[in-house]
Design an enzyme around this catalytic site. Structure first.
Site, PDB file in Angstrom:
ATOM      1  N   SER A 124       0.829  -1.207   0.000  1.00  0.00           N
ATOM      2  CA  SER A 124       0.000   0.000   0.000  1.00  0.00           C
ATOM      3  C   SER A 124       0.860   1.252   0.000  1.00  0.00           C
ATOM      4  CB  SER A 124      -0.849  -0.028   1.276  1.00  0.00           C
ATOM      5  OG  SER A 124      -1.365   1.237   1.564  1.00  0.00           O
ATOM      6  N   TYR A 148       0.156   0.059   9.991  1.00  0.00           N
ATOM      7  CA  TYR A 148      -0.224  -0.665   8.768  1.00  0.00           C
ATOM      8  C   TYR A 148       0.912  -0.561   7.734  1.00  0.00           C
ATOM      9  CZ  TYR A 148      -3.042  -1.491   4.480  1.00  0.00           C
ATOM     10  OH  TYR A 148      -3.536  -1.935   3.275  1.00  0.00           O
ATOM     11  N   LYS A 152       3.334  -3.522   6.236  1.00  0.00           N
ATOM     12  CA  LYS A 152       3.453  -3.799   4.794  1.00  0.00           C
ATOM     13  C   LYS A 152       4.911  -3.700   4.351  1.00  0.00           C
ATOM     14  CE  LYS A 152      -0.847  -4.468   3.405  1.00  0.00           C
ATOM     15  NZ  LYS A 152      -1.257  -5.796   2.905  1.00  0.00           N
TER      16      LYS A 152
HETATM   17  N1  NAD Z   1      -8.816  -1.779  -0.683  1.00  0.00           N
HETATM   18  C1  NAD Z   1      -7.831  -0.888  -0.760  1.00  0.00           C
HETATM   19  O1  NAD Z   1      -8.053   0.319  -1.011  1.00  0.00           O
HETATM   20  C2  NAD Z   1      -6.400  -1.316  -0.538  1.00  0.00           C
HETATM   21  C3  NAD Z   1      -5.400  -0.365  -0.692  1.00  0.00           C
HETATM   22  C4  NAD Z   1      -4.079  -0.732  -0.463  1.00  0.00           C
HETATM   23  C5  NAD Z   1      -3.770  -2.060  -0.158  1.00  0.00           C
HETATM   24  N2  NAD Z   1      -4.756  -2.978  -0.020  1.00  0.00           N
HETATM   25  C6  NAD Z   1      -4.388  -4.354   0.330  1.00  0.00           C
HETATM   26  O2  NAD Z   1      -5.025  -5.267  -0.551  1.00  0.00           O
HETATM   27  C7  NAD Z   1      -5.366  -6.465   0.154  1.00  0.00           C
HETATM   28  C8  NAD Z   1      -6.852  -6.777  -0.033  1.00  0.00           C
HETATM   29  O3  NAD Z   1      -7.606  -5.636   0.396  1.00  0.00           O
HETATM   30  P1  NAD Z   1      -9.182  -5.703   0.608  1.00  0.00           P
HETATM   31  O4  NAD Z   1      -9.666  -4.315   0.447  1.00  0.00           O
HETATM   32  O5  NAD Z   1      -9.761  -6.807  -0.207  1.00  0.00           O
HETATM   33  O6  NAD Z   1      -9.246  -6.104   2.156  1.00  0.00           O
HETATM   34  P2  NAD Z   1     -10.389  -6.911   2.949  1.00  0.00           P
HETATM   35  O7  NAD Z   1     -10.312  -6.425   4.366  1.00  0.00           O
HETATM   36  O8  NAD Z   1     -11.685  -6.833   2.251  1.00  0.00           O
HETATM   37  O9  NAD Z   1      -9.852  -8.395   2.883  1.00  0.00           O
HETATM   38  C9  NAD Z   1      -8.839  -8.881   3.725  1.00  0.00           C
HETATM   39  C10 NAD Z   1      -9.192 -10.310   4.066  1.00  0.00           C
HETATM   40  O10 NAD Z   1      -8.161 -10.847   4.929  1.00  0.00           O
HETATM   41  C11 NAD Z   1      -8.808 -11.791   5.761  1.00  0.00           C
HETATM   42  N3  NAD Z   1      -8.034 -12.108   6.942  1.00  0.00           N
HETATM   43  C12 NAD Z   1      -7.751 -11.285   7.988  1.00  0.00           C
HETATM   44  N4  NAD Z   1      -7.085 -11.960   8.931  1.00  0.00           N
HETATM   45  C13 NAD Z   1      -6.932 -13.226   8.478  1.00  0.00           C
HETATM   46  C14 NAD Z   1      -6.341 -14.392   9.013  1.00  0.00           C
HETATM   47  N5  NAD Z   1      -5.778 -14.409  10.233  1.00  0.00           N
HETATM   48  N6  NAD Z   1      -6.343 -15.521   8.269  1.00  0.00           N
HETATM   49  C15 NAD Z   1      -6.941 -15.538   7.048  1.00  0.00           C
HETATM   50  N7  NAD Z   1      -7.523 -14.468   6.490  1.00  0.00           N
HETATM   51  C16 NAD Z   1      -7.530 -13.316   7.216  1.00  0.00           C
HETATM   52  C17 NAD Z   1     -10.127 -11.111   6.128  1.00  0.00           C
HETATM   53  O11 NAD Z   1     -11.076 -12.046   6.610  1.00  0.00           O
HETATM   54  C18 NAD Z   1     -10.525 -10.453   4.825  1.00  0.00           C
HETATM   55  O12 NAD Z   1     -11.448 -11.253   4.102  1.00  0.00           O
HETATM   56  C19 NAD Z   1      -4.963  -6.234   1.612  1.00  0.00           C
HETATM   57  O13 NAD Z   1      -3.706  -6.834   1.838  1.00  0.00           O
HETATM   58  C20 NAD Z   1      -4.853  -4.727   1.714  1.00  0.00           C
HETATM   59  O14 NAD Z   1      -3.932  -4.357   2.716  1.00  0.00           O
HETATM   60  C21 NAD Z   1      -6.077  -2.629  -0.207  1.00  0.00           C
END
Ligand code: NAD
Length: 333
Positions: A124, A148, A152
């Site tokens: 991120s 966070y 990362k």
């Molecule tokens: N959405 C954004 O704007 C954005 C921006 C930058 C980075 N990201 C990164 O992209 C990735 C996906 O983002 P997202 O928006 O789909 O997030 P999200 O929160 O919708 O999905 C994350 C998933 O991780 C799972 N999880 C958490 N702890 C866990 C564990 N102990 N074991 C197994 N699963 C577990 C959760 O249940 C969830 O379904 C993440 O790594 C996030 O940091 C997202």
């Protein structure tokens, strides 16, 4: 030839969209999906998928991802994680999931002794903080100002090191903030960036933690954004980029994005949905939120990711708001 792909965090927003996109990817018509999450994931309709409910903070449950009927994956998308505000408010949980469990996954992958496995890690722009140049380039040093981003960046360093040692073929994609996120508000610090579009388009009030009136100069706070459609295209592209095209010293790629201020978002909302809908946005200042979001960089140089074949949104916020309005009407938002 069968392409076997493991997605962790597959029950999450982007994980679900990615599973569908991989299932429909014309470049790999025969895909076996191994979908894992602490919450039961769903399989895309018509796909070949195994669904695993697993807590990836437990190494035994991580190891079990590699012993399904689909065997060893060719590609791993490491998407599971604790979002920004979640890891800021619960430091121990953030470290356990955003660092320790990623390391477990890397170790389990390394133990397979198959260096061709593509390990795609979603990072991120939260890795950045402190004084930044007006435009972030691949040589800008990352100094996070939140748990966070720290988590990362720590995991990124490991993905790079495992790649340098020839244990995996790592690819690190630093995502912009993705708008518009559907569903209920997430615990991401950036959640309001989607919320101020999503809730009003659904006829609901939204709380904006930045600025205290529509006229406030603070609404010029800029963010680096991308649409979900473009982001998921880029997730798929990430596995097709030939390894030799990456910079020699790092596998980090900041995915392409565009800059929009809070005011740009509100103006797009006004244009697409009208003044009554705009009135549903209320303002209540949140200093923690403001500090974290203000520390993130608002502009990046897209030259390197575009040279690798990644794609960028055209047209700013307005087409994104229009698309979300259609999704609301179709009942999929
Ligand atoms: N959405 C954004 O704007 C954005 C921006 C930058 C980075 N990201 C990164 O992209 C990735 C996906 O983002 P997202 O928006 O789909 O997030 P999200 O929160 O919708 O999905 C994350 C998933 O991780 C799972 N999880 C958490 N702890 C866990 C564990 N102990 N074991 C197994 N699963 C577990 C959760 O249940 C969830 O379904 C993440 O790594 C996030 O940091 C997202």
């Amino acid at each position: 030839m069968v392409n076997t792909v493991l997605i962790t965090g597959a029950a999450g927003w982007l994980g679900g969209l990615l599973a569908t996109a991989l299932h429909n990817d014309p470049l790999t018509p025969d895909v076996h999906l191994i979908l894992a999450d602490i919450v039961e994931p769903k399989a895309p309709a018509g796909s070949k998928a195994v669904l695993i409910k697993a807590d990836l903070s437990d190494k035994a449950q991580v190891d079990a991802l590699f012993t399904t009927k689909f065997g060893v994956p060719d590609t791993i998308y490491c998407l599971h994680g604790i979002m920004s505000r979640g890891s800021e408010d619960n430091f121990e949980l953030g470290v356990k999931i955003n660092i320790d469990s990623v390391r477990s996954l890397l170790e389990s992958t390394r133990a397979l002794a198959k260096p061709s496995i593509k390990f795609i890690f979603t990072s991120s722009l939260a890795v950045y903080g402190g004084p930044l140049p007006p435009v972030v380039t691949p040589s800008t040093i990352a100094t996070p100002e939140g748990a966070y981003g720290m988590g990362k960046l720590t995991s990124e360093l490991m993905v790079n090191e495992y790649t340098r040692r020839g244990w995996i073929d790592g690819r690190i994609i630093r995502l912009p903030t993705i708008v518009v996120r559907p569903g209920v508000p997430s615990n991401a610090t950036s959640a309001f960036i989607s919320g101020i579009i999503r809730e009003p388009l659904k006829g609901l009030e939204a709380l904006c933690p930045i600025g205290d009136s529509y006229e406030s100069p603070e609404l010029s706070l800029p963010s680096w954004l991308a649409s979900p459609e473009t982001t998921i295209k880029n997730f798929v592209i990430a596995k097709h980029v030939p390894a030799e095209k990456f910079l020699k010293h790092t596998r980090v790629v900041c995915l392409p994005g565009f800059t929009a201020t809070v005011r740009d978002e509100l103006e797009a909302l006004l244009k697409v949905a009208g003044p009554e809908v705009l009135k549903l946005v209320k303002f209540k200042d949140d200093p923690i939120n403001r500090r974290i979001v203000s520390s993130w960089p608002p502009a990046f140089d897209n030259t390197y990711p575009l040279s690798l074949g990644f794609v960028v949104d055209e047209g700013g916020m307005e087409p994104i708001v229009r698309q979300f309005q259609k999704d609301v009407a179709a009942g999929i938002a």
